[in-house]
Scaffold this motif. Structure first.
Motif, PDB file in Angstrom:
ATOM      1  N   ASP A  12       4.043 -80.673  13.332  1.00  0.00           N
ATOM      2  CA  ASP A  12       5.042 -81.700  13.034  1.00  0.00           C
ATOM      3  C   ASP A  12       4.588 -82.617  11.894  1.00  0.00           C
ATOM      4  N   LYS A  15       4.965 -80.518   8.596  1.00  0.00           N
ATOM      5  CA  LYS A  15       6.362 -80.380   8.174  1.00  0.00           C
ATOM      6  C   LYS A  15       6.891 -81.689   7.583  1.00  0.00           C
ATOM      7  N   ARG A  19       8.116 -82.085   3.763  1.00  0.00           N
ATOM      8  CA  ARG A  19       9.487 -82.540   3.517  1.00  0.00           C
ATOM      9  C   ARG A  19       9.491 -83.770   2.619  1.00  0.00           C
ATOM     10  N   THR A  23      10.993 -83.842  -1.186  1.00  0.00           N
ATOM     11  CA  THR A  23      12.021 -84.844  -1.491  1.00  0.00           C
ATOM     12  C   THR A  23      11.616 -85.664  -2.714  1.00  0.00           C
ATOM     13  N   HIS A 106      27.153 -74.069   3.593  1.00  0.00           N
ATOM     14  CA  HIS A 106      25.977 -73.593   4.332  1.00  0.00           C
ATOM     15  C   HIS A 106      24.701 -73.888   3.546  1.00  0.00           C
ATOM     16  N   ARG A 109      23.816 -77.546   3.807  1.00  0.00           N
ATOM     17  CA  ARG A 109      23.229 -77.893   5.111  1.00  0.00           C
ATOM     18  C   ARG A 109      21.808 -77.373   5.244  1.00  0.00           C
ATOM     19  N   GLN A 110      21.519 -76.231   4.630  1.00  0.00           N
ATOM     20  CA  GLN A 110      20.146 -75.720   4.625  1.00  0.00           C
ATOM     21  C   GLN A 110      19.243 -76.666   3.843  1.00  0.00           C
ATOM     22  N   LEU A 112      19.757 -79.910   3.431  1.00  0.00           N
ATOM     23  CA  LEU A 112      19.629 -81.144   4.205  1.00  0.00           C
ATOM     24  C   LEU A 112      18.640 -81.007   5.352  1.00  0.00           C
ATOM     25  N   LYS A 113      18.393 -79.766   5.813  1.00  0.00           N
ATOM     26  CA  LYS A 113      17.362 -79.554   6.832  1.00  0.00           C
ATOM     27  C   LYS A 113      15.984 -79.894   6.291  1.00  0.00           C
ATOM     28  N   THR A 114      15.785 -79.700   4.991  1.00  0.00           N
ATOM     29  CA  THR A 114      14.479 -79.909   4.375  1.00  0.00           C
ATOM     30  C   THR A 114      14.345 -81.298   3.763  1.00  0.00           C
ATOM     31  N   TYR A 116      14.796 -85.327   2.929  1.00  0.00           N
ATOM     32  CA  TYR A 116      15.058 -86.623   3.536  1.00  0.00           C
ATOM     33  C   TYR A 116      16.109 -87.352   2.696  1.00  0.00           C
ATOM     34  N   THR A 138      21.260 -83.347  -2.466  1.00  0.00           N
ATOM     35  CA  THR A 138      21.924 -82.045  -2.568  1.00  0.00           C
ATOM     36  C   THR A 138      22.868 -82.036  -3.771  1.00  0.00           C
TER      37      THR A 138
END
Length: 179
Positions: A12, A15, A19, A23, A106, A109-110, A112-114, A116, A138
């Motif tokens: 954690d 990651k 991230r 960013t 899609h 959203r992928q 935005l998973k990565t 911040y 994005t």
């Protein structure tokens, strides 16, 4: 051998670190970090940019009519008295909006998973919530970065330049930047 570098951290923590650095790389265009971290950041950043390049033109432009509050010269909402109540006055405005097609949505959203969320604070308003604005990374990937790399075939969006050893622990420091 593992498929990634562990960087001496729990999963954690690792990651979150990656991230944050990805960013920062996309927001600023370049960052200084250690060589091992830079190589991991490069993997993630290049995947995001590739996704943005593939989906950069995959949207429809739609015209919508919306109501917007009328404002005076000071930027405050204009109010009128109607039936003894003060009511905000609205104007109808036509706007052009980009509507993502399913594959671009899609991809967004992928990303935005990565990534911040980034809040930009102007220098004159430091320490205040007023005048801060959220930067949509994005949109930055789709609108600014992807067109720059549209002619690249595969990868090669980042460059790692060795700076030298860090003073404290002699770790190799590098500058990773978008080409």
């Amino acid at each position: 051998m593992a498929g990634y570098r562990k960087l001496g951290r729990t999963s954690d923590q690792r990651k979150a670190l990656l991230r944050g650095q990805v960013t920062s790389l996309i927001y600023n265009g370049k960052i200084v970090t250690t060589e091992a971290k830079a190589k991991e950041i490069r993997r993630i950043a290049e995947k995001l940019i590739t996704l943005a390049v593939k989906e950069k033109d995959n949207y429809d432009t739609v015209t919508i009519t919306t109501k917007v509050a009328r404002k005076d010269k000071d930027g405050k909402k204009v109010r009128e008295v109607v039936d003894g109540k003060r009511v905000v006055v609205y104007d109808e405005v036509q706007k052009e909006v980009k509507k993502d097609k399913p594959s671009r949505l899609h991809a967004r959203r992928q990303m935005l998973k990565t990534l911040y969320s980034v809040t930009e604070v102007p220098a004159e308003a430091a320490g205040r919530k007023k005048n801060t604005k959220k930067i949509d990374l994005t949109d930055k990937l789709f609108d600014e970065i992807a067109p720059k790399y549209a002619d690249h075939d595969k990868g090669g969006y980042t460059r790692i330049v060795k700076i030298g050893q860090r003073k404290g622990d002699a770790a190799m420091e590098v500058l990773i930047e978008l080409v």
